[in-house]
Write a protein that holds these residues in place. Sequence first.
Motif, PDB file in Angstrom:
ATOM      1  N   HIS A 142       0.858  -1.193   0.000  1.00  0.00           N
ATOM      2  CA  HIS A 142       0.000   0.000   0.000  1.00  0.00           C
ATOM      3  C   HIS A 142       0.884   1.229   0.000  1.00  0.00           C
ATOM      4  O   HIS A 142       2.109   1.147   0.199  1.00  0.00           O
ATOM      5  CB  HIS A 142      -0.980   0.020   1.183  1.00  0.00           C
ATOM      6  CG  HIS A 142      -0.361  -0.309   2.511  1.00  0.00           C
ATOM      7  ND1 HIS A 142       0.549   0.508   3.138  1.00  0.00           N
ATOM      8  CD2 HIS A 142      -0.537  -1.369   3.348  1.00  0.00           C
ATOM      9  CE1 HIS A 142       0.909  -0.022   4.286  1.00  0.00           C
ATOM     10  NE2 HIS A 142       0.273  -1.170   4.440  1.00  0.00           N
ATOM     11  N   ARG A 143       0.265   2.375  -0.228  1.00  0.00           N
ATOM     12  CA  ARG A 143       1.021   3.621  -0.364  1.00  0.00           C
ATOM     13  C   ARG A 143       0.357   4.740   0.429  1.00  0.00           C
ATOM     14  O   ARG A 143      -0.773   4.632   0.883  1.00  0.00           O
ATOM     15  CB  ARG A 143       1.111   4.041  -1.842  1.00  0.00           C
ATOM     16  CG  ARG A 143       1.879   3.071  -2.718  1.00  0.00           C
ATOM     17  CD  ARG A 143       2.075   3.635  -4.125  1.00  0.00           C
ATOM     18  NE  ARG A 143       3.083   2.877  -4.846  1.00  0.00           N
ATOM     19  CZ  ARG A 143       2.831   1.876  -5.668  1.00  0.00           C
ATOM     20  NH1 ARG A 143       1.572   1.528  -5.891  1.00  0.00           N
ATOM     21  NH2 ARG A 143       3.809   1.241  -6.274  1.00  0.00           N
ATOM     22  N   SER A 144       1.098   5.836   0.549  1.00  0.00           N
ATOM     23  CA  SER A 144       0.539   7.058   1.101  1.00  0.00           C
ATOM     24  C   SER A 144       1.294   8.224   0.466  1.00  0.00           C
ATOM     25  O   SER A 144       2.149   8.009  -0.402  1.00  0.00           O
ATOM     26  CB  SER A 144       0.671   7.088   2.629  1.00  0.00           C
ATOM     27  OG  SER A 144      -0.093   8.151   3.179  1.00  0.00           O
ATOM     28  N   TYR A 240       1.476  12.124   7.318  1.00  0.00           N
ATOM     29  CA  TYR A 240       1.154  11.237   6.199  1.00  0.00           C
ATOM     30  C   TYR A 240      -0.354  11.192   6.011  1.00  0.00           C
ATOM     31  O   TYR A 240      -1.115  11.213   6.978  1.00  0.00           O
ATOM     32  CB  TYR A 240       1.719   9.830   6.444  1.00  0.00           C
ATOM     33  CG  TYR A 240       3.133   9.883   6.943  1.00  0.00           C
ATOM     34  CD1 TYR A 240       4.155  10.344   6.108  1.00  0.00           C
ATOM     35  CD2 TYR A 240       3.444   9.555   8.257  1.00  0.00           C
ATOM     36  CE1 TYR A 240       5.450  10.444   6.570  1.00  0.00           C
ATOM     37  CE2 TYR A 240       4.733   9.657   8.728  1.00  0.00           C
ATOM     38  CZ  TYR A 240       5.739  10.104   7.880  1.00  0.00           C
ATOM     39  OH  TYR A 240       7.025  10.228   8.342  1.00  0.00           O
ATOM     40  N   GLU A 241      -0.762  11.103   4.777  1.00  0.00           N
ATOM     41  CA  GLU A 241      -2.182  11.101   4.447  1.00  0.00           C
ATOM     42  C   GLU A 241      -2.945  10.026   5.203  1.00  0.00           C
ATOM     43  O   GLU A 241      -4.048  10.266   5.705  1.00  0.00           O
ATOM     44  CB  GLU A 241      -2.335  10.914   2.936  1.00  0.00           C
ATOM     45  CG  GLU A 241      -3.764  10.944   2.436  1.00  0.00           C
ATOM     46  CD  GLU A 241      -3.822  10.668   0.949  1.00  0.00           C
ATOM     47  OE1 GLU A 241      -4.454  11.446   0.227  1.00  0.00           O
ATOM     48  OE2 GLU A 241      -3.224   9.645   0.510  1.00  0.00           O
ATOM     49  N   ASN A 242      -2.365   8.832   5.289  1.00  0.00           N
ATOM     50  CA  ASN A 242      -3.079   7.732   5.938  1.00  0.00           C
ATOM     51  C   ASN A 242      -3.348   8.032   7.412  1.00  0.00           C
ATOM     52  O   ASN A 242      -4.394   7.665   7.961  1.00  0.00           O
ATOM     53  CB  ASN A 242      -2.306   6.416   5.810  1.00  0.00           C
ATOM     54  CG  ASN A 242      -0.927   6.469   6.418  1.00  0.00           C
ATOM     55  OD1 ASN A 242      -0.005   7.025   5.820  1.00  0.00           O
ATOM     56  ND2 ASN A 242      -0.762   5.890   7.586  1.00  0.00           N
ATOM     57  N   GLU A 243      -2.430   8.729   8.062  1.00  0.00           N
ATOM     58  CA  GLU A 243      -2.618   9.014   9.485  1.00  0.00           C
ATOM     59  C   GLU A 243      -3.721  10.035   9.717  1.00  0.00           C
ATOM     60  O   GLU A 243      -4.513   9.903  10.659  1.00  0.00           O
ATOM     61  CB  GLU A 243      -1.302   9.477  10.095  1.00  0.00           C
ATOM     62  CG  GLU A 243      -0.239   8.387  10.096  1.00  0.00           C
ATOM     63  CD  GLU A 243       0.755   8.561  11.220  1.00  0.00           C
ATOM     64  OE1 GLU A 243       0.396   9.120  12.267  1.00  0.00           O
ATOM     65  OE2 GLU A 243       1.904   8.115  11.056  1.00  0.00           O
ATOM     66  N   GLY A 305      -7.136   4.622   5.253  1.00  0.00           N
ATOM     67  CA  GLY A 305      -6.246   5.711   4.893  1.00  0.00           C
ATOM     68  C   GLY A 305      -5.103   5.404   3.952  1.00  0.00           C
ATOM     69  O   GLY A 305      -4.408   6.320   3.513  1.00  0.00           O
ATOM     70  N   PHE A 306      -4.884   4.129   3.627  1.00  0.00           N
ATOM     71  CA  PHE A 306      -3.780   3.787   2.735  1.00  0.00           C
ATOM     72  C   PHE A 306      -4.238   3.771   1.281  1.00  0.00           C
ATOM     73  O   PHE A 306      -5.334   3.285   0.972  1.00  0.00           O
ATOM     74  CB  PHE A 306      -3.208   2.413   3.096  1.00  0.00           C
ATOM     75  CG  PHE A 306      -2.537   2.374   4.439  1.00  0.00           C
ATOM     76  CD1 PHE A 306      -1.269   2.906   4.612  1.00  0.00           C
ATOM     77  CD2 PHE A 306      -3.180   1.826   5.532  1.00  0.00           C
ATOM     78  CE1 PHE A 306      -0.649   2.885   5.846  1.00  0.00           C
ATOM     79  CE2 PHE A 306      -2.570   1.793   6.781  1.00  0.00           C
ATOM     80  CZ  PHE A 306      -1.302   2.327   6.944  1.00  0.00           C
ATOM     81  N   ARG A 307      -3.392   4.273   0.404  1.00  0.00           N
ATOM     82  CA  ARG A 307      -3.687   4.210  -1.025  1.00  0.00           C
ATOM     83  C   ARG A 307      -3.459   2.779  -1.517  1.00  0.00           C
ATOM     84  O   ARG A 307      -2.369   2.233  -1.340  1.00  0.00           O
ATOM     85  CB  ARG A 307      -2.801   5.200  -1.788  1.00  0.00           C
ATOM     86  CG  ARG A 307      -3.159   6.651  -1.480  1.00  0.00           C
ATOM     87  CD  ARG A 307      -2.389   7.657  -2.299  1.00  0.00           C
ATOM     88  NE  ARG A 307      -2.929   8.994  -2.066  1.00  0.00           N
ATOM     89  CZ  ARG A 307      -3.290   9.839  -3.019  1.00  0.00           C
ATOM     90  NH1 ARG A 307      -3.157   9.514  -4.295  1.00  0.00           N
ATOM     91  NH2 ARG A 307      -3.781  11.031  -2.706  1.00  0.00           N
ATOM     92  N   TYR A 321      -8.826   9.315  -2.791  1.00  0.00           N
ATOM     93  CA  TYR A 321      -7.395   9.504  -3.013  1.00  0.00           C
ATOM     94  C   TYR A 321      -7.163  10.101  -4.408  1.00  0.00           C
ATOM     95  O   TYR A 321      -6.852   9.384  -5.354  1.00  0.00           O
ATOM     96  CB  TYR A 321      -6.664   8.170  -2.885  1.00  0.00           C
ATOM     97  CG  TYR A 321      -6.894   7.490  -1.556  1.00  0.00           C
ATOM     98  CD1 TYR A 321      -6.302   7.989  -0.404  1.00  0.00           C
ATOM     99  CD2 TYR A 321      -7.718   6.369  -1.453  1.00  0.00           C
ATOM    100  CE1 TYR A 321      -6.518   7.388   0.819  1.00  0.00           C
ATOM    101  CE2 TYR A 321      -7.939   5.761  -0.232  1.00  0.00           C
ATOM    102  CZ  TYR A 321      -7.339   6.272   0.904  1.00  0.00           C
ATOM    103  OH  TYR A 321      -7.559   5.671   2.121  1.00  0.00           O
TER     104      TYR A 321
END
Length: 360
Positions: A142-144, A240-243, A305-307, A321
């Motif tokens: 996964h990404r962020s 980070y976006e996911n957080e 929250g993860f891409r 996203y």
Amino acid sequence: MWQDISNRWKPKSLKSFISLFLVGIGLSGAITACSPSPDNTSGSGNTGETKELTLVSYAVTRAAYENIIPLFTKEWQEKTGQTVRFDQSYGGSGSQTRAVIDGLDADIVALALSADTLQIQEAGLIQPGWEKKTPNGDGIVHRSVGVIVTREGNPKNIKDWDDLARDDVSVITANPKTSGGARWNYMALWGKVTKTGGTEAQAKDFVTKVYGNVPVLPRDAREATDAFFVQKQGDALINYENEVILAKQQGQNLPYVVPEINISIDNPIAVVDTYVDKRGNREVAEAFVQFLFTPAAQREFAKVGFRPVVPEVVAEFADTYPQISNLFTIEDFGGWDEVSPKFFADGAIFDDIQASIARR
């Protein structure tokens, strides 16, 4: 059902013990055994057998894995008749890496950056080529992306990385010398210049201005977050976006901006070859890694929250996203094998930047 895995491994030195003790403080509350626990039977693949897998990951992934693991255990039991129990350990990625190297017998590691996984490889526990064993061929599950968290109402009108270099903006970010996650922050700032036509000299000047606005350098992302929210330091927090998405789901609506020039924060997954072979878990461990790339598992990552990395799920979550107009990766800098010594080794570029700031 809860199960403490701390007695499975022993540190190799007093220094290692202290490090591992700090990691283990939270284990009793962060280690979960999933699914029923019938008596074990011998022989791999036998119906009714119980297999026990140990997943070691970094803290913010827990919300996803708590939903993914039951999906996998159900599917695996229907397919093979085996019951799979998971021991889970969550903590700082760097600390988790050291724990595995020092003897925490993880079957699977899901860490914040490939550099941590490569450390385990260099210790001889993961065989080279682990990245190519995943369905997408690069080991990234996964990404962020990087974001800038602001104070309520964004009183400093912060819109992009450029604003962090302003004289009137105070910035909070962790120390990339001690925090693996903070290295993403640093490289986002560096790439903001070099990936838009600037030179390395210009990048160094820009990054020096930003870190010159950093009043303290916390050891890790958790301490940085505490400095910003609890101690009320700084006008902006690099996060980070996911957080921030997960925080919003938990009732904390953090104001933030997503810079259009950004770095893809790629998070790897790997089987720890030495330990899975020692414990006879290779088949089920590899099956779990493969399962993480299914739409069902990828949706769970995306929900917290993860891409996602599977095209089908990327399309499903396109509104959540949005695409970044200028998105670069760590490979654009030569990969962590080149980045770590160039920027973060003793006497490297970051140390030079810090020395320059100290001389002001």
